[in-house]
Design an enzyme around this catalytic site. Structure first.
Site, mmCIF file in Angstrom:
data_model
loop_
_atom_site.group_PDB
_atom_site.id
_atom_site.type_symbol
_atom_site.label_atom_id
_atom_site.label_comp_id
_atom_site.label_asym_id
_atom_site.label_seq_id
_atom_site.Cartn_x
_atom_site.Cartn_y
_atom_site.Cartn_z
ATOM 1 N N TYR A 33 0.833 -1.201 0.000
ATOM 2 C CA TYR A 33 0.000 0.000 0.000
ATOM 3 C C TYR A 33 0.872 1.256 0.000
ATOM 4 O O TYR A 33 0.620 2.196 -0.767
ATOM 5 C CB TYR A 33 -0.918 -0.004 1.218
ATOM 6 C CG TYR A 33 -1.716 1.278 1.375
ATOM 7 C CD1 TYR A 33 -2.858 1.501 0.604
ATOM 8 C CD2 TYR A 33 -1.322 2.264 2.281
ATOM 9 C CE1 TYR A 33 -3.585 2.672 0.723
ATOM 10 C CE2 TYR A 33 -2.047 3.440 2.414
ATOM 11 C CZ TYR A 33 -3.178 3.638 1.633
ATOM 12 O OH TYR A 33 -3.889 4.799 1.765
ATOM 13 N N TYR A 35 3.894 1.535 -1.045
ATOM 14 C CA TYR A 35 4.561 1.630 -2.352
ATOM 15 C C TYR A 35 3.608 2.224 -3.392
ATOM 16 O O TYR A 35 3.994 3.116 -4.165
ATOM 17 C CB TYR A 35 5.027 0.241 -2.795
ATOM 18 C CG TYR A 35 5.707 0.226 -4.152
ATOM 19 C CD1 TYR A 35 7.074 0.462 -4.269
ATOM 20 C CD2 TYR A 35 4.982 -0.023 -5.313
ATOM 21 C CE1 TYR A 35 7.698 0.460 -5.511
ATOM 22 C CE2 TYR A 35 5.589 -0.029 -6.555
ATOM 23 C CZ TYR A 35 6.948 0.210 -6.647
ATOM 24 O OH TYR A 35 7.553 0.213 -7.873
ATOM 25 N N ILE A 82 23.309 -23.330 -27.452
ATOM 26 C CA ILE A 82 24.352 -24.039 -26.709
ATOM 27 C C ILE A 82 24.226 -25.530 -26.998
ATOM 28 O O ILE A 82 23.117 -26.085 -26.956
ATOM 29 C CB ILE A 82 24.210 -23.797 -25.186
ATOM 30 C CG1 ILE A 82 24.304 -22.300 -24.881
ATOM 31 C CG2 ILE A 82 25.274 -24.560 -24.406
ATOM 32 C CD1 ILE A 82 24.068 -21.969 -23.413
ATOM 33 N N GLU A 115 26.648 -22.783 -13.991
ATOM 34 C CA GLU A 115 25.416 -22.075 -13.626
ATOM 35 C C GLU A 115 24.203 -22.975 -13.835
ATOM 36 O O GLU A 115 24.224 -23.868 -14.689
ATOM 37 C CB GLU A 115 25.264 -20.806 -14.489
ATOM 38 C CG GLU A 115 26.463 -19.877 -14.442
ATOM 39 C CD GLU A 115 26.428 -18.827 -15.542
ATOM 40 O OE1 GLU A 115 25.322 -18.399 -15.912
ATOM 41 O OE2 GLU A 115 27.505 -18.450 -16.034
ATOM 42 N N LYS A 117 20.817 -24.032 -15.369
ATOM 43 C CA LYS A 117 20.198 -23.759 -16.673
ATOM 44 C C LYS A 117 18.700 -23.521 -16.448
ATOM 45 O O LYS A 117 17.908 -24.460 -16.344
ATOM 46 C CB LYS A 117 20.423 -24.921 -17.643
ATOM 47 C CG LYS A 117 19.959 -24.633 -19.057
ATOM 48 C CD LYS A 117 20.301 -25.792 -19.989
ATOM 49 C CE LYS A 117 19.869 -25.472 -21.415
ATOM 50 N NZ LYS A 117 18.402 -25.293 -21.523
ATOM 51 N N ASP A 119 14.964 -22.818 -17.126
ATOM 52 C CA ASP A 119 14.096 -23.152 -18.250
ATOM 53 C C ASP A 119 13.185 -21.964 -18.542
ATOM 54 O O ASP A 119 12.048 -21.887 -18.079
ATOM 55 C CB ASP A 119 13.261 -24.402 -17.916
ATOM 56 C CG ASP A 119 12.594 -24.980 -19.158
ATOM 57 O OD1 ASP A 119 12.948 -24.560 -20.267
ATOM 58 O OD2 ASP A 119 11.718 -25.855 -19.003
ATOM 59 N N ARG A 138 16.040 -13.762 -28.330
ATOM 60 C CA ARG A 138 17.149 -14.360 -29.073
ATOM 61 C C ARG A 138 16.795 -14.541 -30.551
ATOM 62 O O ARG A 138 17.630 -14.365 -31.433
ATOM 63 C CB ARG A 138 17.515 -15.723 -28.467
ATOM 64 C CG ARG A 138 18.804 -16.308 -29.009
ATOM 65 C CD ARG A 138 19.140 -17.627 -28.345
ATOM 66 N NE ARG A 138 18.338 -18.697 -28.901
ATOM 67 C CZ ARG A 138 18.667 -19.395 -30.005
ATOM 68 N NH1 ARG A 138 19.772 -19.116 -30.648
ATOM 69 N NH2 ARG A 138 17.903 -20.361 -30.443
ATOM 70 N N GLU A 179 17.940 -14.614 -18.668
ATOM 71 C CA GLU A 179 16.855 -15.565 -18.892
ATOM 72 C C GLU A 179 15.608 -15.078 -18.177
ATOM 73 O O GLU A 179 15.608 -14.902 -16.950
ATOM 74 C CB GLU A 179 17.252 -16.949 -18.372
ATOM 75 C CG GLU A 179 16.391 -18.084 -18.854
ATOM 76 C CD GLU A 179 16.810 -18.596 -20.228
ATOM 77 O OE1 GLU A 179 16.138 -19.506 -20.741
ATOM 78 O OE2 GLU A 179 17.809 -18.081 -20.798
ATOM 79 N N TYR A 231 23.030 -13.565 -16.937
ATOM 80 C CA TYR A 231 24.078 -14.589 -16.959
ATOM 81 C C TYR A 231 25.284 -14.224 -17.838
ATOM 82 O O TYR A 231 26.241 -14.990 -17.901
ATOM 83 C CB TYR A 231 23.511 -15.935 -17.404
ATOM 84 C CG TYR A 231 22.866 -15.950 -18.776
ATOM 85 C CD1 TYR A 231 23.636 -15.837 -19.936
ATOM 86 C CD2 TYR A 231 21.497 -16.079 -18.914
ATOM 87 C CE1 TYR A 231 23.059 -15.854 -21.188
ATOM 88 C CE2 TYR A 231 20.901 -16.103 -20.167
ATOM 89 C CZ TYR A 231 21.695 -15.988 -21.305
ATOM 90 O OH TYR A 231 21.117 -15.988 -22.553
ATOM 91 N N LYS A 319 22.323 -31.526 -19.712
ATOM 92 C CA LYS A 319 20.869 -31.624 -19.574
ATOM 93 C C LYS A 319 20.489 -32.814 -18.694
ATOM 94 O O LYS A 319 21.007 -33.920 -18.867
ATOM 95 C CB LYS A 319 20.206 -31.769 -20.945
ATOM 96 C CG LYS A 319 20.357 -30.553 -21.846
ATOM 97 C CD LYS A 319 19.567 -29.365 -21.360
ATOM 98 C CE LYS A 319 18.074 -29.546 -21.533
ATOM 99 N NZ LYS A 319 17.626 -29.476 -22.934
ATOM 100 N N CYS A 413 -21.475 -29.949 -29.114
ATOM 101 C CA CYS A 413 -21.061 -29.911 -27.719
ATOM 102 C C CYS A 413 -21.412 -31.241 -27.057
ATOM 103 O O CYS A 413 -22.559 -31.708 -27.152
ATOM 104 C CB CYS A 413 -21.763 -28.765 -26.987
ATOM 105 S SG CYS A 413 -21.445 -28.755 -25.203
ATOM 106 N N CYS A 416 -24.470 -30.423 -24.398
ATOM 107 C CA CYS A 416 -25.786 -29.884 -24.748
ATOM 108 C C CYS A 416 -26.173 -30.111 -26.199
ATOM 109 O O CYS A 416 -27.268 -29.717 -26.620
ATOM 110 C CB CYS A 416 -25.846 -28.391 -24.429
ATOM 111 S SG CYS A 416 -24.829 -27.378 -25.542
ATOM 112 N N CYS A 429 -18.287 -24.154 -27.282
ATOM 113 C CA CYS A 429 -19.740 -24.203 -27.335
ATOM 114 C C CYS A 429 -20.240 -22.815 -26.931
ATOM 115 O O CYS A 429 -19.867 -22.300 -25.880
ATOM 116 C CB CYS A 429 -20.283 -25.262 -26.374
ATOM 117 S SG CYS A 429 -22.073 -25.161 -26.109
ATOM 118 N N CYS A 434 -25.943 -24.076 -21.948
ATOM 119 C CA CYS A 434 -25.266 -25.379 -21.896
ATOM 120 C C CYS A 434 -25.131 -25.816 -20.441
ATOM 121 O O CYS A 434 -24.553 -25.092 -19.616
ATOM 122 C CB CYS A 434 -23.887 -25.274 -22.532
ATOM 123 S SG CYS A 434 -22.894 -26.771 -22.373
#
Length: 671
Positions: A33, A35, A82, A115, A117, A119, A138, A179, A231, A319, A413, A416, A429, A434
């Site tokens: 608040y 902030y 990589i 480091e 990796k 995802d 990228r 990343e 990184y 990996k 559907c 229905c 649908c 429905c």
């Protein structure tokens, strides 16, 4: 004018400092608040003096209008991919190749930096004279998309670089690579919100992060709470660097987050040990890690080794193999969401996967079934997408014996028999009556975070809709005691309890009602924002696009959803029935005389599992008695309420000497 200019700069510096405390150091000093009040004060000053607005002002993070398309940016230094390895032996081969290509004696050690990796999605940030100029994806490695407007919404990305100790010189030009990722908790929150809004769920956090970066409206991006780890340094001027570790230290010197689990390893044996150590530990993190990145530390060796057309020779990734299992699809069923989206789901022969028994897996959409040629009876490979949601990876076609059946995509559907229309890759649908959509809307309306009607669960809703007693959620308030007792598993006592719970729900707050209506793109938080700006539901129902977009955190997509929802004739009829039944449609304020003096004006955080309340219920009790809920422990936090299995917030509270309440003490306080 000088005084105003100085005041604006002071506010900007203060906000930047709190951004760093919250988003980088994870050690906020003020409440959310407080902030927000700083942001509003700065917005008002800049609105009165628009000529003083600068591109690096904290108010300029979110643009006003959606983009029509992304422009292209050419990378000065290519962002190559990589190469991957999957075994210790391949890592040793990589080490030998480095020595062979650089002429280093095979018995000498090469120093590496290892480091996690992450995802996520690779991006690059370009700064000139300390100011953020542009950021790009990228792309193909040589050309990426200009996603500057979206990146500006991420508060971990400063619009102006500053030295931590004021002694480090800011380079005239510096390109910082990193990343972008979505924390697991945010991924779950986002998918829950999408489910509430009737939108298809994201398959995994990486897809969610990538999709968010490619949104044309940065106002939506701002709500997704993306994060970033830096990184690497790409291009840099006015700076002498000799090792990759120095590059990371330069980034840290700007106060920017670098992954804390980075380690310098003196040889390849230490690298292998560190990679193996993290294979299981990574599951304890709040973000996905699918491997490790191993980089030669010496930048001189980087120059000597160079790169192929696809990847640098001085770096490789290790990996981790995703945990997979093979099982059989017993049947493919469809489910209809509350906005009509028809989603195919595979019922599987139960199989143990990543520590849990899996018997269902999402197939996302019918295009996915066709692309992978998935059939009923197929043996399939399943894994948890992002190690969270089970999904079918591929079909083991060599196990087919001719008994497998092709799944027929529905043209009507399944609930229905209404017409189905193609909407992108999804089928929907559009029948407002429905029963499947009605059931999900009613279940959602009565759920704990909406109108919280105890005992009004899926089994009861199924019977009520199937017997024609309830067609929409407004009909809940016209149910009779005898109608409930005539249903299966509903005796006198159960029926009385449900009728009482229905009656009690009429007095829920306006924010609960707005949330319960099931307005597309409006979840619990947005409902609270709307209830804070409109005194009545009628006032919200008659709000224009312009009035809605003028509210902080409400963008054009949400505004459009709200306006279209309330303009619908079917919706208007339901709302009239709710009002006729006596459901509260006004914002409730708490008289000062009724506020709990032990709670009113105090800030609270809840950690761990409470026995007597869900976290949402406990937070609502605090708000009802005048307290505030904050998200991070700081010196200004008044109380930390601790349940079973508390997280790291307990350690932080002890460190900052914040008052800690167990559940029993908390119960006494709220009474």
């Amino acid at each position: 004018m000088i005084a105003i200019n100085e005041n604006i700069e002071r506010l900007r510096d203060t906000i930047r400092r709190h951004d760093k405390k919250y988003y980088v150091e994870n050690n906020p000093e003020i409440t959310d608040y407080e902030y927000d009040q700083l942001i509003k004060e700065l917005q008002q000053l800049e609105k009165a003096h628009p000529h003083l607005i600068t591109p690096d002002s904290p108010t300029q993070r979110v643009g006003g209008e959606p983009l029509t398309q992304f422009s292209a940016i050419n990378h000065r230094i290519p962002m190559l991919s990589i190469d991957n390895t999957y075994s210790d032996a391949e890592l040793k081969e990589f080490d030998q190749r480095i020595k062979r290509m650089t002429g280093i004696d095979v018995h000498r050690d090469v120093e590496y930096v290892v480091e996690l990796k992450i995802d996520g999605v690779a991006i690059t940030l370009w700064y000139e004279k300390g100011l953020f100029v542009w950021g790009a994806t990228r792309g193909d490695g040589f050309t990426g998309d200009d996603v500057t407007a979206n990146l500006r919404t991420i508060r971990q990305i400063p619009l102006k670089l500053e030295s931590v100790d004021r002694s480090q010189k800011i380079p005239s030009v510096v390109e910082i690579r990193g990343e972008i990722y979505l924390p697991n908790r945010e991924f779950q929150r986002l998918n829950e919100a999408r489910e509430e809004s009737g939108e298809p769920q994201f398959a995994n956090p990486r897809n969610a992060a990538a999709g968010t970066l490619k949104l044309l409206d940065p106002r939506i991006t701002a709500k997704r709470r993306l994060r970033i780890f830096r990184y690497a340094i790409g291009h840099v001027e006015d700076s002498e660097l000799s090792t990759h570790l120095q590059c990371l230290e330069l980034i840290r010197g700007f106060g920017l987050p670098v992954n804390p689990h980075t380690r310098v390893c003196e040889n390849i044996e230490a690298v292998i040990q560190y990679c193996n150590d993290w294979e299981k530990k990574r599951r304890d993190l709040d973000y996905l890690v699918d491997g490790m990145v191993i980089k030669v530390n010496s930048l001189a060796l980087h120059e000597q080794l160079g790169a192929t057309s696809k990847a640098p020779r001085w770096v490789i990734s290790y990996k981790y193999q995703p945990e997979r299992a093979v099982t059989v699809i017993e049947e493919i069923v469809t489910q209809v969401g509350k906005t009509g989206t028809i989603t195919p789901v595979a019922n599987l022969s139960p199989v143990l996967l990543a520590g849990t028994m899996v018997s269902r897996a999402t197939l996302h959409n019918f295009e996915e079934i066709s692309r992978k040629d998935i059939r009923v009876g197929d043996h399939v490979v399943v894994q948890k997408a992002g190690e969270i949601i089970p999904q079918v990876v591929s079909v083991v076609k060599e196990k087919r014996d001719g008994t497998e059946r092709t799944f027929q995509e529905p043209v009507m559907c399944p609930e229905c028999n209404g017409s189905v229309q193609q909407d992108g890759v999804y089928r929907r649908c559009h029948n407002p009556f429905c029963p499947a959509q009605a059931k999900r809307r009613i279940i959602y309306f009565a759920s704990r975070h909406a109108m919280d009607i105890e005992g009004f669960g899926p089994a009861l809703v199924e019977q009520l809709v199937d017997k024609g007693l309830v067609k929409d959620y407004a009909d809940i308030y016209h149910l009779k005691h005898q109608e409930l007792t005539d249903l299966e598993r509903m005796g006198e006592k159960s029926s009385s309890n449900v009728i009482r719970a229905i009656e009690e729900s009429k007095q829920r707050g306006l924010d609960r009602l707005i949330c319960a209506l099931g307005i597309p793109n409006v979840g619990t938080h947005t409902a609270e924002v709307l209830a804070g700006h409109f005194d009545t539901l009628d006032a919200l129902a008659h709000a224009t696009h312009g009035a809605l977009e003028g509210i902080y955190e409400i963008g054009p997509v949400v505004a459009k959803s709200i306006v279209e929802f309330f303009q619908d004739k079917h919706t208007q009829g339901i709302l009239e029935k709710l009002k006729a039944a006596g459901v509260n449609i006004r914002r409730q304020t708490i008289p000062s005389s009724e506020k709990n003096p032990k709670i009113s004006g105090k800030s609270f955080i809840i950690t761990g599992t409470l026995q007597k309340h869900s976290r949402k219920e406990a937070e609502m009790l605090i708000k009802q008695q005048g307290g505030r809920i904050v998200s991070q422990v700081s010196k200004k936090t008044n109380y930390l309420v601790v349940g079973e299995d508390p997280g790291s917030k307990l350690d932080k509270a002890r460190e900052l000497d914040v008052a800690i309440l167990d559940e029993e003490t908390f119960e006494k306080m709220i009474r």
